[in-house]
Design a protein around this motif. Structure first.
Motif, PDB file in Angstrom:
ATOM      1  N   TYR A  53       0.846  -1.185   0.000  1.00  0.00           N
ATOM      2  CA  TYR A  53       0.000   0.000   0.000  1.00  0.00           C
ATOM      3  C   TYR A  53       0.884   1.239   0.000  1.00  0.00           C
ATOM      4  CZ  TYR A  53      -4.174  -2.726   1.158  1.00  0.00           C
ATOM      5  OH  TYR A  53      -5.214  -3.622   1.127  1.00  0.00           O
ATOM      6  N   GLU A  54       0.421   2.278  -0.661  1.00  0.00           N
ATOM      7  CA  GLU A  54       1.122   3.558  -0.619  1.00  0.00           C
ATOM      8  C   GLU A  54       0.129   4.689  -0.883  1.00  0.00           C
ATOM      9  OE1 GLU A  54       2.879   3.411  -5.215  1.00  0.00           O
ATOM     10  OE2 GLU A  54       4.242   3.247  -3.501  1.00  0.00           O
ATOM     11  N   TRP A  55       0.351   5.786  -0.198  1.00  0.00           N
ATOM     12  CA  TRP A  55      -0.533   6.947  -0.289  1.00  0.00           C
ATOM     13  C   TRP A  55       0.298   8.230  -0.402  1.00  0.00           C
ATOM     14  CZ3 TRP A  55      -1.017   3.126   3.388  1.00  0.00           C
ATOM     15  CH2 TRP A  55      -2.224   2.418   3.458  1.00  0.00           C
ATOM     16  N   ASN A  56      -0.178   9.154  -1.214  1.00  0.00           N
ATOM     17  CA  ASN A  56       0.360  10.526  -1.150  1.00  0.00           C
ATOM     18  C   ASN A  56      -0.213  11.220   0.078  1.00  0.00           C
ATOM     19  OD1 ASN A  56       1.273   9.693  -3.636  1.00  0.00           O
ATOM     20  ND2 ASN A  56       0.773  11.600  -4.687  1.00  0.00           N
ATOM     21  N   VAL A  57      -1.535  11.200   0.188  1.00  0.00           N
ATOM     22  CA  VAL A  57      -2.251  11.647   1.383  1.00  0.00           C
ATOM     23  C   VAL A  57      -3.280  10.586   1.718  1.00  0.00           C
ATOM     24  CG1 VAL A  57      -1.918  14.127   0.974  1.00  0.00           C
ATOM     25  CG2 VAL A  57      -3.909  12.960   0.003  1.00  0.00           C
ATOM     26  N   SER A 396      16.887   4.349   0.555  1.00  0.00           N
ATOM     27  CA  SER A 396      16.708   5.732   1.007  1.00  0.00           C
ATOM     28  C   SER A 396      15.430   6.364   0.486  1.00  0.00           C
ATOM     29  CB  SER A 396      17.916   6.578   0.567  1.00  0.00           C
ATOM     30  OG  SER A 396      18.050   6.560  -0.850  1.00  0.00           O
ATOM     31  N   THR A 397      14.787   5.740  -0.494  1.00  0.00           N
ATOM     32  CA  THR A 397      13.528   6.274  -1.027  1.00  0.00           C
ATOM     33  C   THR A 397      12.320   5.618  -0.376  1.00  0.00           C
ATOM     34  OG1 THR A 397      14.548   6.785  -3.163  1.00  0.00           O
ATOM     35  CG2 THR A 397      12.146   6.621  -3.106  1.00  0.00           C
ATOM     36  N   TYR A 398      12.326   4.299  -0.309  1.00  0.00           N
ATOM     37  CA  TYR A 398      11.158   3.557   0.156  1.00  0.00           C
ATOM     38  C   TYR A 398      11.137   3.360   1.673  1.00  0.00           C
ATOM     39  CZ  TYR A 398      10.025   2.469  -4.683  1.00  0.00           C
ATOM     40  OH  TYR A 398       9.677   2.563  -5.998  1.00  0.00           O
ATOM     41  N   ILE A 399      12.276   3.505   2.321  1.00  0.00           N
ATOM     42  CA  ILE A 399      12.321   3.272   3.766  1.00  0.00           C
ATOM     43  C   ILE A 399      12.784   4.556   4.445  1.00  0.00           C
ATOM     44  CG2 ILE A 399      13.189   1.794   5.612  1.00  0.00           C
ATOM     45  CD1 ILE A 399      13.683  -0.380   3.593  1.00  0.00           C
ATOM     46  N   GLN A 400      11.847   5.492   4.573  1.00  0.00           N
ATOM     47  CA  GLN A 400      12.106   6.741   5.276  1.00  0.00           C
ATOM     48  C   GLN A 400      11.223   6.785   6.522  1.00  0.00           C
ATOM     49  OE1 GLN A 400      12.101  10.395   2.984  1.00  0.00           O
ATOM     50  NE2 GLN A 400      12.784   9.334   1.132  1.00  0.00           N
ATOM     51  N   GLU A 432       3.975  13.559  -3.845  1.00  0.00           N
ATOM     52  CA  GLU A 432       4.845  12.403  -3.700  1.00  0.00           C
ATOM     53  C   GLU A 432       4.184  11.356  -2.807  1.00  0.00           C
ATOM     54  OE1 GLU A 432       9.123  14.833  -3.785  1.00  0.00           O
ATOM     55  OE2 GLU A 432       8.460  13.761  -1.988  1.00  0.00           O
ATOM     56  N   VAL A 433       4.679  10.135  -2.896  1.00  0.00           N
ATOM     57  CA  VAL A 433       4.237   9.081  -1.978  1.00  0.00           C
ATOM     58  C   VAL A 433       4.884   9.334  -0.625  1.00  0.00           C
ATOM     59  CG1 VAL A 433       4.284   6.631  -1.456  1.00  0.00           C
ATOM     60  CG2 VAL A 433       3.901   7.391  -3.810  1.00  0.00           C
ATOM     61  N   ASN A 434       4.071   9.493   0.394  1.00  0.00           N
ATOM     62  CA  ASN A 434       4.566   9.782   1.741  1.00  0.00           C
ATOM     63  C   ASN A 434       4.390   8.632   2.715  1.00  0.00           C
ATOM     64  OD1 ASN A 434       5.352  12.685   1.479  1.00  0.00           O
ATOM     65  ND2 ASN A 434       3.191  12.896   0.915  1.00  0.00           N
TER      66      ASN A 434
END
Length: 531
Positions: A53-57, A396-400, A432-434
């Motif tokens: 799953y991924e969401w911007n908001v 560094s992109t997907y695991i923040q 962006e995906v947050n």
């Protein structure tokens, strides 16, 4: 001599027959020397983390578009102010916490359907148990939920700190008494128990109840981290006693000065955050050393202790306290700071700060490394050395900012990544995906499925009422109901009765003989293989 051989053969045959009869009868079978594992095997590639799953908001499942528009225009829903923190899977749902750190969060607890049952990668969050139970300003409802835990009976333990808009200043805050709710997930969130923390333990408006783990010992306990700046510690709640107390230890539960400054994805941070992450280890016997010869299994396998692991966010170390110490209100009432300090174990240094950690039922601890953009694991049966801290994912992109974790009944580890460093600074970019939920397959289940042992089994005790009358022993026969993953790697025998005498009913005798057969077979295998 011949008679002795015949007797041994007869015992072995009876053991096999009774074991078969017990299994056919639907009662608990004799387990092997390891805790339960997922029934579904790991397919190639499933050990790698994938985004499910991924969401911007984040959006919510409003009844209709008019209701969503009303919430948007009225300021009850401000998309950029919504953040997910915790994630716990159960059945076909992923339960999410949405702490009200800023205004405009319409619900603080909700769920989405598991990935296999939903085609969307950014599903709307359904408030749980209902919209009414998430009403802001209603102290009977949920106000600020950041941590939840689901026990092996499908009961969700929900911690509500009671104070909203924790990242804003001013007077427009809701301040309700902090509480814990037990919700039955098998009955769509029916409230099983509601408990309000006393002001002396968790003061309203001056706490930050965060992460929680649950212990099924002696009627059920919860260990909750409170990383408030004024009074950090571990809050202990006893379901049986309906009572709570707080354990404090300044050396290990407060932020370390050398760990308040770090960077996540190029953003420099200065966070002085006290005890935050927490995990519950498997049972073990502290009277046995890991390298002690495993002789006399029925005696040496009585594992009764568990470690509660924890770490301040602003720290490079992982610590633990014995669960038996935390569970003892009388000890904590009379203990001096030195008494607590002497019970703390410092396992050593990790590579970076940690917000979320989670223990499986094999004794493996998973934890995030914020400054390394990584997820690591450590077998708690081994020393906490750099070699034994294995990084299993790094990006560094997907695991923040790894915030929390949970394992489902198929052995999938879910990880919440929420860019909290940007959220706190008001730098989330809606283009962006947050927020992401990652998933990978493990060979284990959640720590709550660590098998019961001889001493800490719910079945031996009666729950007391809200008045907290003395704890009553059922007088039940202790039967062999599985194994305990302990440092000695021994089977839990559990065949003694409440009075300490040996039980001779059918199930316990089958367990005894089965254990005897297991020892004999193991010995024969070792003799043949030289192990």
């Amino acid at each position: 001599m011949a008679v002795g051989r015949k007797l041994i053969a007869l015992v072995l045959v009876i053991g096999c027959a009774l074991g078969q009869q017990t299994n056919d009868g639907g009662t608990q079978p004799l387990d092997s020397l390891s805790p339960p594992t997922p029934s579904v095997p790991i397919a190639p590639g499933e050990k790698q983390f994938r985004v499910v799953y991924e969401w911007n908001v984040l959006d919510f499942a409003f009844t209709n578009e008019d209701e969503r528009a009303t919430a948007l225009y009225g300021g009850h829903y401000i998309p950029k102010n919504v953040l997910i923190s915790d994630c716990k899977p159960f059945a076909n749902r992923l339960y999410l916490t949405i702490p009200r750190m800023l205004p405009g969060v319409p619900a603080t607890l909700g769920y989405v359907v598991r990935p296999e049952n939903n085609g969307r990668s950014d599903p709307e969050i359904v408030p749980f148990p209902s919209w009414e139970m998430n009403e802001r300003g209603n102290c009977s409802a949920l106000q600020f939920v950041q941590g939840v835990a689901v026990d092996k009976h499908g009961i969700m333990w929900v911690v509500d700190s009671g104070r909203t808009e924790t990242l804003t200043r001013g007077k427009d805050h809701v301040v309700c008494p902090p509480k814990i709710l037990l919700l039955d997930l098998k009955r769509n969130g029916t409230i099983v128990l509601r408990y309000q923390f006393p002001e002396s333990v968790v003061p309203a408006g001056n706490n930050y109840l965060n992460k929680i783990v649950v212990d099924d010992a002696f009627g059920g306990f919860a260990y909750i981290t409170d990383n408030s700046g004024a009074d950090p510690g571990i809050v202990v709640f006893s379901r049986r006693l309906t009572r709570s107390w707080k354990v404090r230890e300044n050396n290990s539960m407060r932020a370390a000065r050398n760990a308040v400054r770090f960077a996540v994805n190029g953003t420099d941070l200065n966070f002085s955050i006290h005890i935050d992450s927490i995990a519950l280890g498997p049972y073990y016997n502290p009277n046995l050393s890991p390298d002690q010869p495993t002789v006399d299994t029925l005696v040496n396998s009585q594992n009764y202790e568990r470690n509660v692991y924890y770490s301040p966010l602003s720290s490079y170390h992982i610590y633990s306290l014995p669960a038996s110490l935390l569970r003892d209100p009388e000890f904590n009432a009379r203990a001096t700071p030195r008494d607590i300090l002497e019970a703390v174990v410092d396992y050593g240094r990790k590579q970076s700060q940690t917000d979320g950690m989670f223990m499986d039922n094999q004794g493996v601890l998973y934890f995030g490394l914020l400054g390394e953009h990584a997820i690591a694991k450590w077998d708690s049966y081994k020393p906490f050395t750099a070699k034994n801290q294995q990084v299993i994912a790094k990006d560094s992109t997907y695991i923040q900012w790894v915030d929390s974790m949970g394992i489902d009944h198929e052995g999938y580890l879910y990880v919440v990544v929420n860019r909290l460093h940007n959220f706190v600074a008001g730098r989330l970019n809606p283009l962006e995906v947050n927020f992401r939920i990652l998933r990978a397959k493990t060979g284990a289940l959640s720590y709550v499925y660590t098998p019961d042992n001889l001493f800490n089994s719910d079945g031996k005790f009666l729950y007391s009422g809200a008045s907290g009358e003395p704890f009553a022993d059922n007088g039940l026969i202790y039967q062999y109901e599985g194994t305990t993953p302990a440092s000695s790697r021994l089977a839990a025998a559990g065949i003694l009765g409440a009075t300490g005498a040996a039980s001779v009913n059918g199930a316990s005798f089958a367990g005894f003989v089965g254990a005897l057969v297991l020892c004999v077979v193991t010995s024969m295998v070792r003799q043949r293989t030289g192990v």
